[in-house]
Design an enzyme around this catalytic site. Sequence first.
Site, PDB file in Angstrom:
ATOM      1  N   LYS A 168      -6.081  -1.461  -6.156  1.00 45.34           N
ATOM      2  CA  LYS A 168      -4.822  -0.905  -5.674  1.00 45.34           C
ATOM      3  C   LYS A 168      -4.919  -0.578  -4.187  1.00 45.34           C
ATOM      4  O   LYS A 168      -5.969  -0.182  -3.685  1.00 45.34           O
ATOM      5  CB  LYS A 168      -4.500   0.370  -6.458  1.00 45.34           C
ATOM      6  CG  LYS A 168      -3.203   1.049  -6.065  1.00 45.34           C
ATOM      7  CD  LYS A 168      -3.016   2.324  -6.880  1.00 45.34           C
ATOM      8  CE  LYS A 168      -1.691   2.995  -6.522  1.00 45.34           C
ATOM      9  NZ  LYS A 168      -1.654   3.445  -5.104  1.00 45.34           N
ATOM     10  N   LYS A 226     -11.043  -0.135  -1.122  1.00 38.25           N
ATOM     11  CA  LYS A 226     -11.645  -1.472  -1.073  1.00 38.25           C
ATOM     12  C   LYS A 226     -12.309  -1.744   0.272  1.00 38.25           C
ATOM     13  O   LYS A 226     -13.440  -2.232   0.337  1.00 38.25           O
ATOM     14  CB  LYS A 226     -10.584  -2.553  -1.318  1.00 38.25           C
ATOM     15  CG  LYS A 226      -9.940  -2.510  -2.665  1.00 38.25           C
ATOM     16  CD  LYS A 226      -8.959  -3.650  -2.844  1.00 38.25           C
ATOM     17  CE  LYS A 226      -7.876  -3.674  -1.782  1.00 38.25           C
ATOM     18  NZ  LYS A 226      -7.070  -2.441  -1.744  1.00 38.25           N
ATOM     19  N   LYS A 284      -2.698  -5.182   6.774  1.00 38.84           N
ATOM     20  CA  LYS A 284      -3.020  -4.009   7.603  1.00 38.84           C
ATOM     21  C   LYS A 284      -4.182  -4.302   8.540  1.00 38.84           C
ATOM     22  O   LYS A 284      -4.367  -3.622   9.544  1.00 38.84           O
ATOM     23  CB  LYS A 284      -3.389  -2.806   6.727  1.00 38.84           C
ATOM     24  CG  LYS A 284      -2.271  -2.276   5.857  1.00 38.84           C
ATOM     25  CD  LYS A 284      -2.571  -0.879   5.327  1.00 38.84           C
ATOM     26  CE  LYS A 284      -3.877  -0.789   4.576  1.00 38.84           C
ATOM     27  NZ  LYS A 284      -3.942  -1.612   3.356  1.00 38.84           N
ATOM     28  N   ASP A 292      -2.349  -4.916  -5.867  1.00 38.17           N
ATOM     29  CA  ASP A 292      -1.640  -4.215  -6.927  1.00 38.17           C
ATOM     30  C   ASP A 292      -1.296  -5.220  -8.025  1.00 38.17           C
ATOM     31  O   ASP A 292      -1.256  -4.892  -9.196  1.00 38.17           O
ATOM     32  CB  ASP A 292      -0.369  -3.568  -6.390  1.00 38.17           C
ATOM     33  CG  ASP A 292      -0.684  -2.273  -5.638  1.00 38.17           C
ATOM     34  OD1 ASP A 292      -1.847  -2.106  -5.238  1.00 38.17           O
ATOM     35  OD2 ASP A 292       0.219  -1.448  -5.466  1.00 38.17           O
TER      36      ASP A 292
END
Length: 265
Positions: free
Chosen positions: A10, A15, A41, A125
């Site tokens: 998620k 991560k 990102k 996700d």
Amino acid sequence: MIKKIAIYGKGGIGKSTTVANLSAVYANNDLNCLVIGCDPKADTTRTLCGRRIPTVVDTLKNNRKPSEEDIIVKGYNDILCVESGGPEPGVGCAGRGVIVAMKRLENLGVFDKDLDVVIYDVLGDVVCGGFSVPLREKYADEVIIVTSGEYMSLYAANNIVKGIKKLKGNLSGIICNCRNVDHEKEIVSEFASKIGTRIIGTINRSNLIQESELDAKTVVEKYPESKEASEYESLATNIMENKVFTTPEPMDDEEFEKFFKSFLE
């Protein structure tokens, strides 16, 4: 043989922190590492390079034929770092950046280098579209899911398992990235068992990890003698020595709800 690992989980579950610290451990053990951030990102490699690096997508806007040096930055202990990047929020498909980056790296022969470990940090996700590329196109041989014992984190993990099963991927295990919720390790261990795998490592919540990230470093680099660094070292060893891979079996939504609620009674 190159160890090629895709790490899913998620958004915001840790991560990138996991990937960066794992690669730092491997580099400290004289292994040649390539880290590929597959999140728009573009923050996977910040703690390895001490800064945000140019993304493949942004580089291609100004240079249609970039060289290897244009898109790969050497980070901590010569770890090769790449960020796929993506479009501005709300514009276009974020997964498209992953596809573009993988093809560009392949064309440049990056995957043919003398590498020991390749780690993909994949937003997940749900495993779909461009984010399934590491698995669908066989860039990664195995998957590891990062989760806490929180409801939404595990819900996302179960959805990821659905994608892994559909793509016939190999699941190596679950990393329990603790958030200090009640019965957390028990919950994650039971979840792993229900989908047909196991916990491959546990990272306990720590202010040292956050402090290191604020300094744009991994905890393995900033506090090499800490118990936090030791946890990542143990995790890295477990992953490298793992010989057990499964095609996981996800729970349906009703079964998942029943599973999680059993810990609240």
